[in-house]
Design a protein around this motif. Structure first.
Motif, mmCIF file in Angstrom:
data_model
loop_
_atom_site.group_PDB
_atom_site.id
_atom_site.type_symbol
_atom_site.label_atom_id
_atom_site.label_comp_id
_atom_site.label_asym_id
_atom_site.label_seq_id
_atom_site.Cartn_x
_atom_site.Cartn_y
_atom_site.Cartn_z
ATOM 1 N N SER A 93 46.224 54.513 35.964
ATOM 2 C CA SER A 93 46.449 53.028 35.749
ATOM 3 C C SER A 93 46.716 52.749 34.473
ATOM 4 O O SER A 93 47.200 51.625 34.103
ATOM 5 N N TYR A 107 42.133 57.779 38.742
ATOM 6 C CA TYR A 107 42.413 56.210 38.855
ATOM 7 C C TYR A 107 42.721 55.720 37.519
ATOM 8 O O TYR A 107 43.631 55.083 37.191
ATOM 9 N N LEU A 165 45.822 50.224 41.319
ATOM 10 C CA LEU A 165 45.054 51.569 40.496
ATOM 11 C C LEU A 165 43.943 51.175 39.685
ATOM 12 O O LEU A 165 42.959 51.906 39.671
ATOM 13 N N ALA A 166 44.228 50.132 38.984
ATOM 14 C CA ALA A 166 43.113 49.633 38.131
ATOM 15 C C ALA A 166 41.902 49.046 38.982
ATOM 16 O O ALA A 166 40.624 49.233 38.341
#
Lengths: 190, 483
Positions: free
Chosen positions: B232, B228, B212-213
């Motif tokens: 994250s 996102y 997600l990062a």
């Protein structure tokens, strides 16, 4: 690229340098560790084996958190089932003893897993400092590089040994390239 | 005599992994296949990001919309059947006396079983250090989650009034002051399945964090970056975090492994602890677990064959992966076949006329056709997978895995419904025919499942990026052989 002429609304929070291969980040980490830095970190796109030792990190307490929480969960489950089936409202079912503990084992086990998993997630939040969306790295171009493909070494400005030139020299000694200061934009005082 | 002489390695070729070929033995079958197509070459890390992120960074293609819209009527069918059941009652189903558990519980066990392969791939194979799992683990774990969501609908709607169900499913204080019965397998089941769902979610989300990062850092649009970025949780790839993260991931795998075995064991207790002939057997827990893995792997193969083709991920999910999965399918098929055989033996050996009758009725009674279809789908046809060509050719392989899915649904139907139609008292014998609501719930649950799956492939990385990078050759210090 120094921040000598930086406006007042910015603050130097650290210095970053990059290595481009996993062997490089290990050497770089060993160099910084041996220099005695306390507040520093490596940022990598994936977990690099052996980097924990190279950084001189202590063992993670995660396993203890998991085990202790699991034990609490299992104990609580057995206690709850005992209290509800034996003390609070005893019902004789199938001619079995009121405290028919083998029948309580499946739920006790599930509670072990449930508590252990929740505590592991909680531990992850606390130990990895998750839920802090404001790392100064996010505002610079470096984050995109370290989550994707490069290995960064960050020396934090709040370490006692930190000086701008010293940090730069140390990162150079560690074989880093693209060394640059990390600058945080701070809100102007009202 | 026939041993091929290996050709001398060309100058400068990197042998990876090194194969000892000094003696006459040909060891090539024992060398694990490369994790991604292209073998020893170093894939640039950036390319992995690009390949896995591309499908959910571009606008949805026409094909995605067609697939998504095509499953919506099914999902709607589920909703209609669900609401109708709640409005009219369980009487709208085919359930009757003596078949009190019909399709709903069949579907429940079916979906839970589907989920189990996901945990097997993501947790058990992780503990066994099977690196090939990396390519399919994320997808399989998502499948687990969605299958558990589908599974939970059935017992929930079976209670008739789900909003009151909490009082007889959970130990909640109520006006009668009585508690739930902790000695009942049905209660164990509630606790096991809900724990399983929650732990699967945590495990899946933990695996997603670093990816997600990456999605956050690649995002161009503000909203995308925000969403996102939020999900994250401020992940920075810091090694101080990775250290705890890796341990936590290992612990999740360690927790999920006994959990998944316990869940299907507990599901089998729902039957085994009762006294219905054909249910009351000690073989049920291992038999159910093997069956769950069998059906789950077939379902992973069914879906991932489409996924890899559709998103052009054939170089990351290779035929070698399908091959290995098919080997597990055939191994578990043999286990299931063995369980079928031993059930008959034990029924005969028990000397109990009710047990004996239950199995004779299963194989030769009025509903025998379902039994023999099940045997054909689960035991006979999967034997074709012994042939390497069939394991690696999609047009042969695909019908086989589809039939396994069908066969495993039939297995639960045979166990649950056929056993109930004829138990101890011949005057109370009956039969079973599903109503349109039963059909709606089953067919519709596929709509629900596929909707969730399509949304997943639309918004999240379907292959674990960080993990793929970590296991590729050349990406660990000292060639991956540190210390």
């Amino acid at each position: 690229m120094s921040n000598a002429a930086a406006p007042e609304a910015t603050r130097l929070v650290g210095m970053i340098g990059f290595r481009d291969d996993p062997d490089g980040i290990i050497t770089a980490a060993e160099t910084v560790r041996d220099e005695g830095y306390e507040k520093w970190d490596c940022h990598t796109p994936y977990p690099v084996h052996g980097l924990d030792a190279a950084m001189g990190l202590k063992d993670t307490p995660m396993a203890y958190i998991c085990l202790i929480a699991g034990g609490i969960g299992a104990g609580a489950a057995m206690l709850m089932q005992w209290w509800m089936s034996v003390v609070d409202y005893p019902v004789r079912i199938g001619g079995k003893p009121l405290f028919s503990w083998p029948a309580f084992v499946p739920i006790t086990f599930e509670f072990f897993v449930l508590f252990a998993a929740l505590a592991t997630m909680g531990g992850l939040f606390v130990l990895c400092k998750l839920g802090r969306w404001h790392s100064p790295l996010h505002d610079t171009g470096v984050m995109e590089q370290v989550t994707s493909r490069r290995f960064g070494v960050v020396l934090q400005a709040d370490d006692e040994k930190f000086t701008e030139d010293g940090a730069k020299a140390l990162l150079e000694k560690a074989g880093c390239v693209d060394i640059q200061p990390l600058i945080e934009f701070v809100e102007e005082e009202a | 005599m026939n041993t091929p002489v290996p050709p001398p390695p060309p100058e400068g070729a990197v042998a990876e992994p090194p194969v000892e070929q000094k003696d006459e033995l040909d060891l090539t079958p024992l060398v694990p296949p490369p994790l991604v197509a292209g073998g020893d070459e170093n894939i640039p890390l950036q390319k992995i990001d690009d390949d896995i992120n591309r499908p959910f960074e571009s606008f949805p293609t026409k094909r995605w919309w067609i697939a998504f819209l095509a499953v919506q009527p099914l999902a709607l069918f589920f909703l209609v059947a669900f609401v109708y059941t709640i409005g009219v009652g369980i009487g709208s189903w085919g359930n009757n006396q003596p078949v009190g558990w019909g399709w709903a519980i069949t579907n429940f066990v079916f979906w839970i079983g589907i989920g189990h392969a996901g945990t097997l791939i993501s947790a058990i194979l992780y503990l066994l250090r099977q690196k090939w799992r990396t390519a399919i683990a994320r997808f399989a774990e998502a499948m687990t989650l969605f299958a558990v969501i589908c599974a939970l609908q059935f017992p929930l709607v079976h209670t008739g009034r789900p909003w009151l169900a909490a009082y007889w499913l959970l130990p909640l204080p109520n006006s009668n002051d009585i508690w739930v019965n902790f000695r009942s397998p049905l209660l164990w089941d509630v606790v096991a399945v809900s724990t399983y769902g929650l732990v699967s979610l945590l495990f899946w989300f933990t695996g997603l964090l670093p990816d997600l990062a990456i999605a956050r850092d690649r995002a161009k649009h503000r909203v995308r970056k925000l969403v996102y970025g939020f999900l994250s949780l401020g992940w920075t790839g810091s090694n101080r975090a990775w250290q705890h993260y890796e341990k936590a991931y290992l612990l999740f795998a360690g927790l999920a492994t006994p959990l998944v075995l316990s869940v299907h064991s507990v599901v089998s207790f729902d039957f085994a602890v009762s006294i219905v002939p054909g249910w009351h057997t000690t073989i049920f827990p291992p038999y159910f677990v093997a069956g769950a893995i069998f059906s789950g792997f077939a379902m992973v193969a069914t879906l991932i064959i489409i996924l890899r083709k559709y998103f052009k991920l054939e170089h990351l999910i290779t035929k070698d992966h399908l091959d290995v999965m098919n080997r597990i399918v055939i191994a578990t098929s043999l286990m299931v076949g063995y369980a079928y055989a031993i059930e008959f033996f034990v029924a005969w050996y028990s000397g109990s006329q009710y047990e004996r009758f239950a199995f004779v009725n299963r194989a030769m009674g009025p509903m025998a056709v379902w039994y023999w279809m099940m045997v054909a789908c689960n035991v006979v046809i999967p034997q074709l997978l012994w042939f390497k060509k069939i394991r690696r050719t999609i047009k042969y392989l695909y019908p086989i895995v589809l039939l396994v899915n069908l066969g495993m649904w039939l297995e639960r139907f045979v166990i649950i419904v056929i056993s109930l139609t004829r138990d101890y008292l011949p005057t109370s014998w009956g039969s079973f025919a599903p109503s349109w609501v039963d059909v709606g719930l089953l067919v519709g649950s596929f709509g629900l499942f596929l909707t969730l799956l399509l949304l997943f492939v639309r918004f999240l990385p379907t292959i674990s990026i960080a993990e793929t990078k970590a296991v590729l050759p050349g990406n660990q210090p000292n060639g991956g052989h540190h210390e």
